[in-house]
Design an enzyme around this catalytic site. Structure first.
Site, PDB file in Angstrom:
ATOM      1  N   ARG A   4      57.143  38.358  17.177  1.00  0.00           N
ATOM      2  CA  ARG A   4      56.911  37.732  18.474  1.00  0.00           C
ATOM      3  C   ARG A   4      56.278  38.684  19.471  1.00  0.00           C
ATOM      4  O   ARG A   4      55.379  38.304  20.221  1.00  0.00           O
ATOM      5  CB  ARG A   4      58.225  37.170  19.023  1.00  0.00           C
ATOM      6  CG  ARG A   4      58.135  36.494  20.386  1.00  0.00           C
ATOM      7  CD  ARG A   4      56.916  35.595  20.558  1.00  0.00           C
ATOM      8  NE  ARG A   4      56.768  34.636  19.474  1.00  0.00           N
ATOM      9  CZ  ARG A   4      55.634  34.023  19.178  1.00  0.00           C
ATOM     10  NH1 ARG A   4      54.534  34.274  19.880  1.00  0.00           N
ATOM     11  NH2 ARG A   4      55.569  33.165  18.179  1.00  0.00           N
TER      12      ARG A   4
ATOM     13  N   LYS B 255      39.454  44.428  53.998  1.00  0.00           N
ATOM     14  CA  LYS B 255      39.472  42.973  54.020  1.00  0.00           C
ATOM     15  C   LYS B 255      39.610  42.454  55.452  1.00  0.00           C
ATOM     16  O   LYS B 255      39.697  43.243  56.398  1.00  0.00           O
ATOM     17  CB  LYS B 255      40.606  42.470  53.123  1.00  0.00           C
ATOM     18  CG  LYS B 255      40.398  42.849  51.642  1.00  0.00           C
ATOM     19  CD  LYS B 255      41.515  42.356  50.771  1.00  0.00           C
ATOM     20  CE  LYS B 255      41.488  40.846  50.611  1.00  0.00           C
ATOM     21  NZ  LYS B 255      40.294  40.394  49.863  1.00  0.00           N
TER      22      LYS B 255
ATOM     23  N   LYS C 237      44.600  40.896  41.006  1.00  0.00           N
ATOM     24  CA  LYS C 237      45.463  39.744  40.739  1.00  0.00           C
ATOM     25  C   LYS C 237      45.740  39.685  39.235  1.00  0.00           C
ATOM     26  O   LYS C 237      45.041  39.012  38.469  1.00  0.00           O
ATOM     27  CB  LYS C 237      44.820  38.460  41.242  1.00  0.00           C
ATOM     28  CG  LYS C 237      44.670  38.430  42.761  1.00  0.00           C
ATOM     29  CD  LYS C 237      43.988  37.164  43.234  1.00  0.00           C
ATOM     30  CE  LYS C 237      43.810  37.176  44.749  1.00  0.00           C
ATOM     31  NZ  LYS C 237      43.094  35.988  45.252  1.00  0.00           N
TER      32      LYS C 237
ATOM     33  N   GLU D   2      34.743  43.396  53.283  1.00  0.00           N
ATOM     34  CA  GLU D   2      34.642  41.947  53.132  1.00  0.00           C
ATOM     35  C   GLU D   2      34.071  41.328  54.394  1.00  0.00           C
ATOM     36  O   GLU D   2      34.503  41.639  55.503  1.00  0.00           O
ATOM     37  CB  GLU D   2      36.033  41.371  52.850  1.00  0.00           C
ATOM     38  CG  GLU D   2      36.089  39.864  52.752  1.00  0.00           C
ATOM     39  CD  GLU D   2      37.507  39.370  52.577  1.00  0.00           C
ATOM     40  OE1 GLU D   2      38.031  39.475  51.450  1.00  0.00           O
ATOM     41  OE2 GLU D   2      38.109  38.897  53.573  1.00  0.00           O
TER      42      GLU D   2
ATOM     43  N   ASP E 124      32.645  36.733  51.070  1.00  0.00           N
ATOM     44  CA  ASP E 124      33.797  35.904  50.743  1.00  0.00           C
ATOM     45  C   ASP E 124      33.583  34.442  51.109  1.00  0.00           C
ATOM     46  O   ASP E 124      33.261  34.114  52.255  1.00  0.00           O
ATOM     47  CB  ASP E 124      35.039  36.433  51.466  1.00  0.00           C
ATOM     48  CG  ASP E 124      36.307  35.756  50.995  1.00  0.00           C
ATOM     49  OD1 ASP E 124      36.477  35.595  49.772  1.00  0.00           O
ATOM     50  OD2 ASP E 124      37.133  35.393  51.844  1.00  0.00           O
TER      51      ASP E 124
END
Length: 299
Positions: A104, A171, A139, A201, A222
């Site tokens: 597994r 950002k 992410k 960004e 973005d």
């Protein structure tokens, strides 16, 4: 010559050992202990049920090796290979208890990473006729970032920064707190070493023009629709004093990256605007597993 990435043997052992410990718990594989005599051996095949791109073979091999060093793992494909449905990926033989106890964990790594590689390849294939590269981001599933980013590259994708410490990405929230695009870029330049890239960004063409004046290494566009992305590429070209023929590969221009609303239906149109990179969390966070199983060969 382009060399494929490799995973550190230390990282492989650390990840696989932790997964085996989690699965075996305190008493080990009590099913195999109850039903299989210690001296019994088994031969099995790792079979893929659908077509895809393989990633994680070394982790699968490590699962069997760490369970019992006498288990033999014969790999028939390599990471990065595209395989057809029903292909045999590897043959495993040795003590039956060890083979089944490691099954597994070996499959979990192989199915997940091959799923990421396969899904990435689907995105990369959509934009293969352009100069753009599809990129993964931060992410990722906690604890699996290095493995998932490796799988992305096996599928023909590229990697964004690995973490918060290897590149500066300014950002919208950084800009809001620091007071503006220009000030944030200049502060980042003052802070960063000469080997640290600075990306900012922007969400409008006005912010793009302001950012270009401050000369970051990369500008992240973005949530812009293709029409705005195409105009952004033109503005970047004009600011660098370049013609479209000399645009790509010229070190004077700022690299452009697009993000937001990226999926298999939209990525082609985004790439055809002329951006350099397209980042998406889909290839790591939404990739389905590749169906792979272990089948004991009964003679």
């Amino acid at each position: 010559m382009t060399h494929l990435p490799v995973l550190s043997p230390l990282l492989i052992e650390e990840q696989v050992r932790a997964a085996l410990i989690e699965d075996l718990g305190r008493a080990g594989d009590i099913t195999s202990q109850a039903t299989i005599a210690p001296e019994m051996t088994a031969t099995a095949e790792l079979n893929v049920r659908e077509s895809g791109v393989i990633a994680g073979m070394e982790l699968a091999a490590a699962a069997f090796r760490l369970m019992d060093p006498s288990v033999r793992f014969e790999a028939l494909v390599r990471d990065g290979d595209r395989v057809a449905a029903d292909a045999v990926l590897a043959r495993v033989s040795g003590p039956a208890r060890a083979v089944l106890s490691a099954e597994r964990v070996a499959l979990n790594f192989l199915m997940h990473l091959s799923g990421v590689a396969t899904y990435t390849a689907a995105f990369a294939d959509e934009i293969a006729h352009t100069n753009a590269k599809v990129c993964c981001t931060r992410k990722t599933m906690p604890g699996l970032r290095a493995l998932e980013k490796y799988a992305v590259r096996m599928g023909g994708g590229s990697s964004h920064r690995y973490g918060l410490d290897d590149a500066i990405l300014i950002k919208d929230n950084h800009i809001a707190v620091s007071g503006g695009v220009t000030g944030a870029i200049r502060a980042a330049r003052d802070f960063a070493g000469h080997l640290v890239k600075v990306e900012v960004e922007v969400t409008t063409l006005e912010e793009l023009e302001e950012a270009l004046e401050a000369a970051p290494d990369v500008i992240l566009l973005d949530n812009m629709v293709p029409e705005l992305l195409r105009r952004a590429v033109e503005i970047n070209c004009d600011c660098a004093g370049l013609s479209e023929e000399t645009y790509f590969g010229d070190p004077r221009r700022v690299k452009l990256e697009a993000s937001g609303n990226v999926n298999l239906k939209t990525i082609r149109a985004i790439a055809e605007t002329g951006v350099d990179y397209i980042s998406t969390s889909k290839i790591t966070m939404a990739a389905p597993t590749l169906d792979i199983g272990l089948d004991v060969v009964v003679r």
